[in-house]
Each structure stands twice: as C-alpha cells, then as structure tokens.
Design a protein around this motif. Structure first.
Motif, mmCIF file in Angstrom:
data_model
loop_
_atom_site.group_PDB
_atom_site.id
_atom_site.type_symbol
_atom_site.label_atom_id
_atom_site.label_comp_id
_atom_site.label_asym_id
_atom_site.label_seq_id
_atom_site.Cartn_x
_atom_site.Cartn_y
_atom_site.Cartn_z
ATOM 1 N N LEU A 126 1.183 -1.149 -0.736
ATOM 2 C CA LEU A 126 0.012 0.016 0.149
ATOM 3 C C LEU A 126 1.285 1.131 0.033
ATOM 4 O O LEU A 126 1.543 1.415 0.868
ATOM 5 C CB LEU A 126 -1.131 0.648 1.092
ATOM 6 C CG LEU A 126 -1.644 1.528 1.827
ATOM 7 C CD1 LEU A 126 -2.513 1.239 0.180
ATOM 8 C CD2 LEU A 126 -2.678 1.151 2.472
ATOM 9 N N ARG A 162 -3.819 1.830 -8.445
ATOM 10 C CA ARG A 162 -5.068 2.842 -8.593
ATOM 11 C C ARG A 162 -4.558 4.236 -9.142
ATOM 12 O O ARG A 162 -3.003 4.924 -8.932
ATOM 13 C CB ARG A 162 -5.566 3.092 -7.566
ATOM 14 C CG ARG A 162 -5.030 3.674 -5.890
ATOM 15 C CD ARG A 162 -5.465 4.060 -4.900
ATOM 16 N NE ARG A 162 -4.417 4.557 -4.429
ATOM 17 C CZ ARG A 162 -4.931 5.384 -2.711
ATOM 18 N NH1 ARG A 162 -6.435 5.840 -2.988
ATOM 19 N NH2 ARG A 162 -4.243 5.400 -1.854
ATOM 20 N N SER A 182 -3.221 8.174 2.290
ATOM 21 C CA SER A 182 -3.747 6.442 2.051
ATOM 22 C C SER A 182 -4.708 5.726 1.532
ATOM 23 O O SER A 182 -4.824 4.870 1.670
ATOM 24 C CB SER A 182 -2.964 5.749 3.316
ATOM 25 O OG SER A 182 -1.522 6.370 3.012
ATOM 26 N N PRO A 184 -8.287 5.371 0.248
ATOM 27 C CA PRO A 184 -9.107 5.237 -0.910
ATOM 28 C C PRO A 184 -9.973 6.644 -1.587
ATOM 29 O O PRO A 184 -10.009 7.194 -0.226
ATOM 30 C CB PRO A 184 -10.551 4.037 -0.994
ATOM 31 C CG PRO A 184 -9.559 3.113 -0.041
ATOM 32 C CD PRO A 184 -9.677 4.277 1.117
ATOM 33 N N LYS A 190 -8.758 1.980 -10.874
ATOM 34 C CA LYS A 190 -7.850 1.344 -10.093
ATOM 35 C C LYS A 190 -7.160 0.252 -11.331
ATOM 36 O O LYS A 190 -7.779 -0.244 -12.362
ATOM 37 C CB LYS A 190 -8.144 -0.202 -8.905
ATOM 38 C CG LYS A 190 -7.921 0.716 -7.810
ATOM 39 C CD LYS A 190 -8.150 -1.050 -7.466
ATOM 40 C CE LYS A 190 -8.466 -0.793 -5.773
ATOM 41 N NZ LYS A 190 -8.955 -2.092 -4.498
ATOM 42 N N THR A 210 -1.738 -0.439 -4.162
ATOM 43 C CA THR A 210 -2.684 -1.566 -2.810
ATOM 44 C C THR A 210 -2.120 -2.439 -2.297
ATOM 45 O O THR A 210 -1.096 -2.559 -2.926
ATOM 46 C CB THR A 210 -3.980 -1.009 -3.914
ATOM 47 O OG1 THR A 210 -3.909 -2.312 -5.107
ATOM 48 C CG2 THR A 210 -4.488 0.065 -4.625
#
Length: 258
Positions: A126, A162, A182, A184, A190, A210
């Motif tokens: 991530l 993303r 960080s 969404p 995506k 992600t």
C-alpha cells in the motif's frame, strides 16, 4: 539550438518507430484528459516468460541488494538499472507506442530516467497517493511520464495500482490537499488488466500501489521518462556498461542520453 535538438529528437523517434501515427485519437485524448492510457497485449507469452525468468534470476542473484541503485521499499521487491541487466529489457523502454505516449505527455525531447521493477509481497504494497514530481505551476509543461508493464495479472486483490483521473491538471501534491493520501479516493481507478498490458501515464497524475491481499507477489516493470533538461533518476551515462553500449543503436543511446 533548441530547434536543432527538437529535430534530432524527432528523427530518433521515427527511427525507433514512434510517430504521430503510433497513437489513435482516442489514446491521445485519454492521455490528455484522464492522464493515462492502457495498451493491451503488448507483451506476448514468449516475451512474458523471458521477462519473468530474468526477473527472478536477478532477484536470486542480487538478494538483499536488489534495487539499491535507485530505491528499496519495505514490503516490496525492487530491481533497478535494468538497462544493463538483460537485452530482454530493451523492448520495454524502447517500445514505439510507449515512446509516442511519452512524447504526447512531455511534449519536448525526453530521456529514459530509469528502468526499474517493483512487486508488492503478500500483505504489503500500500502506497499513499503521490505524483512523481512536486508541485507544478499552471504555466509549466509536464516534465515526467511513467509506464507500468504488467508482468503478472493486475487484479482487485493483488495490489493493483490506483490512479486518480485528471489530477495531472491540478498541480497539487496529494499530501497538501487530502486528509489521508493512503485512504481510497472517491475518483480513483484501479489498473485491472491481464499480464502483457502496459499502462502509460502522465506521472503528475496521483497514483499509488494498493494492498496485496493474495499469497503471491505481483510483478511489474516501470519505464520512467523525464524531459532532457532535468536529471535522470538513475544517471544512465554513469552506469552504462560497455557491452550494453556496444549492442545499442545510436537512437537507443539517445533515449538513454549516453
């Protein structure tokens, strides 16, 4: 001098097969408006197999030092300086459609900044949303273009990148305007596509990896380009090996600026 440089650059692109005819109008519009485009079936099965074999060979050979020429990142496997680590990588950073897309984005002579690899290991990967450049004034041109070469399928579960369409136009840094980069983003898209596809994006677009929620790594290559007046992420002239230089065409050497 600038006109002479531009003319040389256009000649190099033509020699490498990249021209205005390399992109469709729809692809150009996607790059201009959304900030990215996806090309499918760029790598065939044989090339994918060769890239995967070389990828894992380098990981075994370099071990804990893998990626150190440019960047190492917790929770990922990294490789760097791939220009010098296998002829199989030439088809990546010299691909005509990718070069044509980089020209569409940057709009002036550019060079390869770096050729790296990244894959998120299970349970990791991530990234906060970020751009590959700092703040950009409204009157500034775009300076950088990146590309993601899918060596494995990118899925909803395995850490697909993303991107937030249109954010290349803002000039803002995500950390300056988002409460938590960080988390969404409501507008994020995506990159879900099969191995062999390539996503070329304006590297001023907000993007990030992600979380990989599978039990396997998710491999990708990144060919990153920058306008020629700016330094490269990896100084290609400093790192170039003689055997690499000798096998490359003058046009390829120009793209590397060596």
């Amino acid at each position: 001098m600038a006109m002479e440089s531009d003319r040389k650059f256009e000649e190099v692109l033509e020699e490498l097969g990249a021209s205005e005819r390399s992109l469709t109008e729809e692809e150009r519009m996607s790059l201009d408006e959304r900030g990215f485009v996806v090309f499918h079936d760029v790598l065939d099965d044989g090339t994918l197999c060769a890239l995967r074999e070389k990828y894992e060979e380098l990981m075994r050979k370099e071990g804990a030092s893998a990626g150190m020429e440019v960047h190492q990142e917790q929770g990922t496997r990294r490789l760097s300086d791939l220009v010098n680590k296998g002829e199989v990588f030439d088809a990546v950073y010299l691909h005509p459609k990718v070069l044509a897309a980089a020209r569409q984005i940057i709009g002036r002579p550019f060079q390869l900044s770096s050729l790296n690899a990244r894959d998120a290991i299970p349970g990791e990967g991530l990234q906060a949303l970020h751009a590959d450049w700092g703040r950009r004034r409204a009157d500034e041109p775009y300076h950088v273009c990146n590309s993601i070469w899918l060596i494995d399928d990118f899925t909803e579960a395995n850490g697909a990148t993303r991107l937030v369409p249109g954010t290349h136009k803002t000039g803002d840094a995500p950390a300056d305007v988002l409460a938590d980069p960080s988390s969404p983003h409501p507008d994020e898209v995506k990159l879900i596509a099969p191995a062999g596809a390539v996503c070329v994006f304006n590297a001023h677009v907000w993007h990030g990896g992600t979380l990989n929620r599978t039990d396997r790594t998710r491999r990708a290559l990144h060919a990153y380009y920058v306008a020629r007046e700016w330094p490269q992420q990896l100084n290609q002239a400093e790192y170039i090996r003689k055997r690499t230089y000798d096998r490359l065409s003058p046009a390829a050497r120009y793209i590397l600026n060596v």
